[in-house]
Design a protein around this motif. Sequence first.
Motif, short mmCIF file in Angstrom:
data_model
loop_
_atom_site.label_atom_id
_atom_site.label_comp_id
_atom_site.label_asym_id
_atom_site.label_seq_id
_atom_site.Cartn_x
_atom_site.Cartn_y
_atom_site.Cartn_z
N ALA A 116 0.84 -1.20 0.00
CA ALA A 116 0.00 0.00 0.00
C ALA A 116 0.87 1.25 0.00
N PHE A 117 2.05 1.17 0.63
CA PHE A 117 3.01 2.27 0.65
C PHE A 117 4.23 1.80 -0.13
N SER A 118 4.24 2.07 -1.42
CA SER A 118 5.27 1.55 -2.32
C SER A 118 6.67 1.95 -1.87
N GLY A 119 7.54 0.95 -1.83
CA GLY A 119 8.93 1.21 -1.48
C GLY A 119 9.22 1.26 0.00
N SER A 120 8.21 1.10 0.85
CA SER A 120 8.39 1.17 2.30
C SER A 120 8.22 -0.21 2.92
N TYR A 176 -6.22 19.93 16.95
CA TYR A 176 -5.70 20.87 15.96
C TYR A 176 -4.50 20.23 15.29
N LEU A 177 -4.38 20.44 13.97
CA LEU A 177 -3.26 19.89 13.22
C LEU A 177 -2.85 20.89 12.16
N GLN A 178 -1.53 21.08 12.00
CA GLN A 178 -1.02 21.95 10.95
C GLN A 178 0.05 21.23 10.15
N LEU A 179 -0.06 21.33 8.83
CA LEU A 179 0.92 20.78 7.90
C LEU A 179 1.50 21.93 7.08
N ASN A 180 2.81 22.07 7.08
CA ASN A 180 3.47 23.10 6.28
C ASN A 180 4.13 22.47 5.07
N ASN A 181 3.71 22.91 3.86
CA ASN A 181 4.30 22.41 2.61
C ASN A 181 4.25 20.89 2.52
N ALA A 182 3.12 20.31 2.87
CA ALA A 182 2.95 18.86 2.75
C ALA A 182 3.12 18.45 1.28
N GLY A 183 3.78 17.33 1.08
CA GLY A 183 4.00 16.84 -0.27
C GLY A 183 5.20 17.45 -0.96
N ASN A 184 5.90 18.36 -0.29
CA ASN A 184 7.06 19.03 -0.89
C ASN A 184 8.31 18.18 -0.67
N GLY A 185 8.51 17.20 -1.55
CA GLY A 185 9.67 16.32 -1.45
C GLY A 185 9.64 15.50 -0.17
N SER A 186 10.81 15.27 0.41
CA SER A 186 10.90 14.52 1.66
C SER A 186 10.46 15.41 2.81
N GLY A 187 10.19 14.81 3.94
CA GLY A 187 9.78 15.57 5.11
C GLY A 187 8.71 14.86 5.89
N ALA A 188 7.87 15.61 6.60
CA ALA A 188 6.87 15.03 7.49
C ALA A 188 5.79 14.28 6.73
N VAL A 189 5.23 14.89 5.67
CA VAL A 189 4.15 14.28 4.89
C VAL A 189 4.51 14.35 3.42
N THR A 220 4.33 12.85 -0.88
CA THR A 220 3.52 12.26 -1.94
C THR A 220 4.04 10.89 -2.34
N ALA A 221 5.33 10.64 -2.12
CA ALA A 221 5.94 9.39 -2.56
C ALA A 221 5.27 8.19 -1.90
N ASP A 222 4.84 8.34 -0.63
CA ASP A 222 4.19 7.22 0.06
C ASP A 222 2.68 7.40 0.14
N THR A 223 2.13 8.34 -0.64
CA THR A 223 0.68 8.60 -0.76
C THR A 223 0.05 9.09 0.53
N SER A 224 0.85 9.62 1.46
CA SER A 224 0.27 10.10 2.71
C SER A 224 -0.36 11.49 2.58
N ALA A 225 0.15 12.33 1.69
CA ALA A 225 -0.37 13.68 1.56
C ALA A 225 -1.72 13.67 0.85
#
Length: 386
Positions: free
Chosen positions: A88-92, A206-219, A221-226
């Motif tokens: 489900a999470f390709s490559g992980s 409350y939850l805040q995401l800054n620049n989600a999907g911007n390459g590597s980091g917290a959230v 796109t590579a693992d479809t989490s964003a």
Amino acid sequence: MKKSLLTLTLSAAFAVSAHAQSSVTLYGLIDTGIVYTNNQTGHSAWQMATSSTQNTVFGLKGSEDLGAGLHTIFKLEQGFLLNNGAQAFSGSAFGSQAWVGLQSDPYGTLTFGRQFDVMNDAVGPLTAGFNTWGGSIAAHPFDNDNLAANSVVVNNSVKYASPVYRGVTFETMYSFSNKAGNFANNRSYGFGLSYAQGPLNLAAGYLQLNNAGNGSGAVTTADTSANFIAERQRIWSLGGNYTFGAATVGLVWSHTQIDNVAGVFSFGTGSYLGANDSTAGTLAGSLRLDNYEVNAKYAFTPALSVSGAYTFTHGAYNGSSPGWNTAMLQTDYALSKRTDFYVEGVYQNVHGAPADSVLSHAMLNTLSPSSTGTQVAVIAGLRHQF
């Protein structure tokens, strides 16, 4: 010979004693079924699907008693697609969860790794989209508030959960971008507060995401989490439910603000829909969404239950006011404590969105978008836990 055998026996006994306070458990959940959809990219469809309601996963979890109420704990979990065996999470290796931490009976739990966010922990269990009696397909549009069944997993996270005090639990989390010289680029943080006492459950977060999907980091796109590619996403949520007899009723509200949004993840297609997408339109600018959910569940017998939910989502997007109506009805029959069979129908209608935007297309979570503003799906599924 007898002396050697006695030595071996005693050594084995001491080894068992040394590990008696440790445990490792293999566990998992399988969710599969047949789905009929009236419209996916302009066509009706019959499909074998997995994880329509709950993530299909297997994993390892364990603990070690360190004494004085202190424990080492860990969880390694991977999601997979039952119909073809793919990750489900390709490559992980463990894309669903991967964390280790310390649990103190008097002081709480501190964990490190790839984890679900704290608002999902606190408010998620009050929604239909989080639970087996509704599930991922019944989540709010695009799962814009991260309250569905563990859909967003956050990397580089440090999470603290307090012990329960008079029914109250507090959680907080900070997730690092891990980028040298760019500390705030793709990071996340938030908190959750819950109260459970007798038949009453309340929660807020409350939850805040800054620049989600911007390459590597917290959230990412590579693992479809964003769920969204955006400069910033902020989510507030509040909910509660009450159980009386065999019935449970609940109310949930959430507010999502997304700044400079560039695209939204399509659960069914595994790709992002946004700028320059000729099939589903564009998505750019500012997006605000308020979700109002009412849900209910009734157990006719210990084995047979029926549940339903309705969510109205009011949006504001570049001067327009899109609105979504999402309704779900499910009946479930437990064949045993670990195996159940369910039939579920979900309906979504969207209106008021610009015709050239992604938002004008109904899109039930886990499915590809409709070519119109309406989408209907019916699932007959089987779940098994081990």
